[in-house]
Design an enzyme around this catalytic site. Structure first.
Site, PDB file in Angstrom:
ATOM      1  N   LYS A 167       1.103  -1.260  -0.297  1.00  0.00           N
ATOM      2  CA  LYS A 167      -0.005   0.333   0.231  1.00  0.00           C
ATOM      3  C   LYS A 167       0.799   1.360  -0.064  1.00  0.00           C
ATOM      4  O   LYS A 167       1.169   1.797   1.266  1.00  0.00           O
ATOM      5  CB  LYS A 167      -1.102   0.199   1.001  1.00  0.00           C
ATOM      6  CG  LYS A 167      -1.477   1.257   1.207  1.00  0.00           C
ATOM      7  CD  LYS A 167      -2.607   1.463   2.507  1.00  0.00           C
ATOM      8  CE  LYS A 167      -1.655   2.615   2.939  1.00  0.00           C
ATOM      9  NZ  LYS A 167      -1.164   4.147   2.615  1.00  0.00           N
ATOM     10  N   GLU A 215      10.817   0.138  10.579  1.00  0.00           N
ATOM     11  CA  GLU A 215      11.079   1.383  10.301  1.00  0.00           C
ATOM     12  C   GLU A 215      10.485   2.495  10.883  1.00  0.00           C
ATOM     13  O   GLU A 215       9.900   3.340   9.991  1.00  0.00           O
ATOM     14  CB  GLU A 215      11.726   1.248   8.822  1.00  0.00           C
ATOM     15  CG  GLU A 215      13.242   1.933   9.386  1.00  0.00           C
ATOM     16  CD  GLU A 215      12.999   3.801   8.697  1.00  0.00           C
ATOM     17  OE1 GLU A 215      12.989   5.100   9.365  1.00  0.00           O
ATOM     18  OE2 GLU A 215      13.202   3.922   6.720  1.00  0.00           O
ATOM     19  N   CYS A 219      13.440  10.306   7.509  1.00  0.00           N
ATOM     20  CA  CYS A 219      13.567  10.499   8.707  1.00  0.00           C
ATOM     21  C   CYS A 219      15.244  10.139   9.248  1.00  0.00           C
ATOM     22  O   CYS A 219      14.972   9.596  10.788  1.00  0.00           O
ATOM     23  CB  CYS A 219      13.388   8.262   9.415  1.00  0.00           C
ATOM     24  SG  CYS A 219      14.066   7.573   7.787  1.00  0.00           S
ATOM     25  N   GLU A 260      10.162  15.431  16.067  1.00  0.00           N
ATOM     26  CA  GLU A 260      10.919  14.974  14.893  1.00  0.00           C
ATOM     27  C   GLU A 260      10.211  16.233  13.939  1.00  0.00           C
ATOM     28  O   GLU A 260       8.878  16.788  13.976  1.00  0.00           O
ATOM     29  CB  GLU A 260      10.318  13.808  13.973  1.00  0.00           C
ATOM     30  CG  GLU A 260      11.137  13.627  12.954  1.00  0.00           C
ATOM     31  CD  GLU A 260      10.860  12.209  12.867  1.00  0.00           C
ATOM     32  OE1 GLU A 260      11.796  11.974  11.500  1.00  0.00           O
ATOM     33  OE2 GLU A 260      10.140  11.980  12.686  1.00  0.00           O
TER      34      GLU A 260
END
Length: 463
Positions: free
Chosen positions: A157, A232, A266, A366
Site C-alpha cells: 500500500k 522502520e 527520517c 521530529e
C-alpha cells in the site's frame, strides 16, 4: 461507484491523476491471490528469481527519466534528487538479486552417530508492506526486492500522496515476467488497509516505514496472528560537531543530511550539537552555504529545496520555529514561508536557528522540514546525553578527526545508523534500522533478507 482521490503536484497544485481506491473485498481478494501465488513463486529456483529481479532493475533504469519526473511531480523533490532515488531504488534490486542465491542453510555435527542434522531457510509467505511518501521508489524496492528474492510474494500500500511512482514500478516488474500476483499494490486509506493486512490470515509478514505511533498500532494488531514484522519508524537524529572537526567539510555534510528532500527524511539531522568553541564559526559557515540553496518547483533548473508535502507538515514546522523564537532562539537565515492554501502548496525556506535550548519543541519532536537548530555544548558527555535523551534511535552523525573521540562517540550513541564524518551513510549493501522506538529489524545488507526467511531444522535419524 468507487471512492477516488486526486494526486496533485505539491509545488504547483497541478492535478496529476485521479486514483480509484480499492474496496475491502478487492483488497482481501488481492491478498488471497498473493497467498495462492506464493506456492508457485516460492518454488521458482533462486537463479531464475535473481534473473527476473535483474531484468526488473534494467527496466527501471530504461525508464529512469520518466520515473524521476513522475516522482518529482507527485512528491515535489528536486529532479536531481528523484534521479538519484531511482538509482538508489535500483541498487536494492541489484543487491537482492544476488542475495537470492545466497540464502544458505547448514549442516550441524550430530550428537549421535545415527543422526544427521540439517538447517534450511524457506520464505515466510505473503508479505504486506506499507510505504511512505518521502521516498516512494526506494522504500518500496527496499522491501519488495528482498521479499521476492527470498521467494515471498509481495503486496504494497503506497502513501496516498505519492502512489504513482509505486504503481509504475510494479507495472515495470510485470513487464519483465514477475507474476502479477507475486507483486501487487492496493490503494486506499492507511488505517483501513493496515487493519486488513494485520487481520488477514493470508499475510505472514508486515513491513512498514512510517511514524512510531502507527508502527506501534501495527505491532499490536499483528500480535493476534503472530506475524513477522519489520518496522522502520521515526527518527530525531543528532549531528555532533566536535571541537576539532573540519568545519568546511562538516558544513557540506550537514547540508547534505539536513536539507535533502527539504528535510523530509527520517534520518536527516534534526538536532545539530556544536562545541561552544567553534559554534560561531560553524554557524557563520553554515548560514553562508544555506543562503545559496534555491527553493522552488523541483522540475525547474537548479532547485535544491522543494515544497513541504502537505499543510499538516507545513503547520508543524512553523509551530516549532515559532516556539523556538518565542523562547529565545536567534534566526540566522530563513524563517520565510510561501503558502497557497487554495491550491495546497506549502514552501518553507531553509532556516538556521542559533541559541536553541532543550525546552523547545524542535529539540523534542521530529521536524520533517528544512530547519537546522544549533545547540551548544561544552563536553562530549553532555552532547551524548542530549543525543540519547529522546525515545528515538535511528540515525546519528558526528564530525571529528580524532580517532579516540570518534570511537568514544560511536560506542556511546544509541542509534542503529551512525555516520562518522559522513552525512549520507545509507546504501543497499548496509543494514538500515533503528534502536529504541525507531523500529525493529534491519533493511539492506545481508541482514535485510533474513526477516523474509524462516529457519527450518531437520533431524534425520535411524541411519
Amino acid at each position: 461507484m468507487k471512492n477516488t482521490y486526486k494526486v496533485n503536484n505539491p509545488a504547483t497544485g497541478e492535478f496529476i491523476s485521479e486514483i480509484e481506491m480499492n474496496t475491502k473485498e478487492e483488497i482481501n481478494l488481492a491478498l488471497k491471490k498473493g497467498h495462492n501465488a506464493f506456492r508457485k513463486w516460492s518454488q521458482v529456483n533462486a537463479h531464475e528469481r535473481s534473473d527476473l529481479l535483474k531484468k526488473w532493475m534494467d527496466n527501471i533504469q530504461a525508464h529512469k527519466a520518466e520515473i524521476a519526473e513522475l516522482m518529482t511531480r507527485e512528491n515535489g523533490k528536486p529532479i536531481k534528487e528523484s534521479l538519484g532515488e531511482v538509482d538508489y531504488a535500483s541498487s536494492y534490486i541489484a543487491w537482492y538479486a544476488e542475495e537470492a542465491k545466497r540464502t544458505y542453510g547448514r549442516t550441524i555435527p550430530s550428537h549421535n552417530e545415527s543422526k544427521r542434522i540439517v538447517v534450511t531457510k524457506q520464505p515466510v509467505g505473503l508479505v504486506a508492506a506499507i510505504t511512505p511518501w518521502n521516498f516512494p521508489a526506494a522504500m518500496m524496492t527496499r522491501k519488495a526486492a528482498p521479499a521476492l528474492a527470498a521467494g515471498c510474494t509481495f503486496i504494497v500500500k503506497p502513501a496516498e500522496d505519492t502512489p504513482l511512482t509505486t504503481i509504475r514500478l510494479i507495472e515495470l516488474a510485470h513487464e519483465v515476467g514477475i507474476p502479477v500476483d507475486a507483486i501487487q499494490y492496493v490503494i486506499g486509506e492507511g488505517k483501513e488497509i493496515g487493519e486488513i493486512f494485520t487481520n488477514s490470515e493470508f499475510v505472514r509478514k508486515i513491513t512498514f516505514t512510517g511514524s512510531t505511533p502507527v508502527g506501534k498500532t501495527l505491532l499490536k494488531n499483528s500480535s493476534d496472528t503472530i506475524k513477522h514484522v519489520t518496522m522502520e519508524l521515526g527518527g530525531h537524529a543528532p549531528l555532533i560537531i566536535a571541537e576539532d572537526a573540519d568545519l568546511d567539510f562538516a558544513v557540506s555534510q550537514t547540508i547534505a543530511s539536513k536539507f535533502r528532500n527539504a528535510g523530509q527524511t527520517c534520518v536527516c539531522a534534526n538536532r545539530i550539537l556544536v562545541h561552544e568553541n567553534v559554534m560561531d564559526e560553524f554557524a557563520n559557515k553554515l548560514t553562508t552555504e544555506v543562503t545559496k540553496l534555491k527553493v522552488g518547483n523541483g522540475l525547474e533548473e537548479g532547485v535544491d529545496i522543494g515544497p513541504i508535502i502537505n499543510e499538516k507538515g507545513y503547520t508543524k514546522i512553523i509551530a516549532q520555529v515559532n516556539d523556538a523564537i518565542s523562547k529565545g532562539a536567534e534566526v540566522l537565515v530563513g524563517n520565510e514561508y510561501n503558502a497557497n492554501h487554495q491550491i495546497n502548496t506549502y514552501f518553507v525556506y531553509p532556516t538556521v536557528l542559533k541559541n536553541v535550548q532543550l525546552d523547545m519543541k524542535i529539540t523534542q519532536e521530529e521536524t520533517f522540514g528544512p530547519v537546522a537548530p544549533l545547540i551548544s555544548f561544552k563536553e562530549l558527555e553532555e552532547a551524548i546525553e542530549i543525543a540519547n535523551s529522546t525515545p528515538y534511535g535511528l540515525a546519528a552523525y558526528f564530525f571529528t578527526n580524532n580517532y579516540k573521540t570518534g570511537i568514544f562517540l560511536h560506542e556511546r550513541l544509541n542509534f542503529g545508523i551512525v555516520g562518522w564524518n559522513d552525512g549520507a551513510p545509507s546504501a543497499a549493501h548496509v543494514p538500515f534500522g533503528g534502536m529504541k522506538e525507531s523500529g525493529l529489524g534491519r533493511e539492506g545488507g545481508t541482514e535485510g533478507i533474513e526477516p523474509y526467511l524462516e529457519t527450518k531444522y531437520l533431524s534425520i535419524g535411524d541411519l
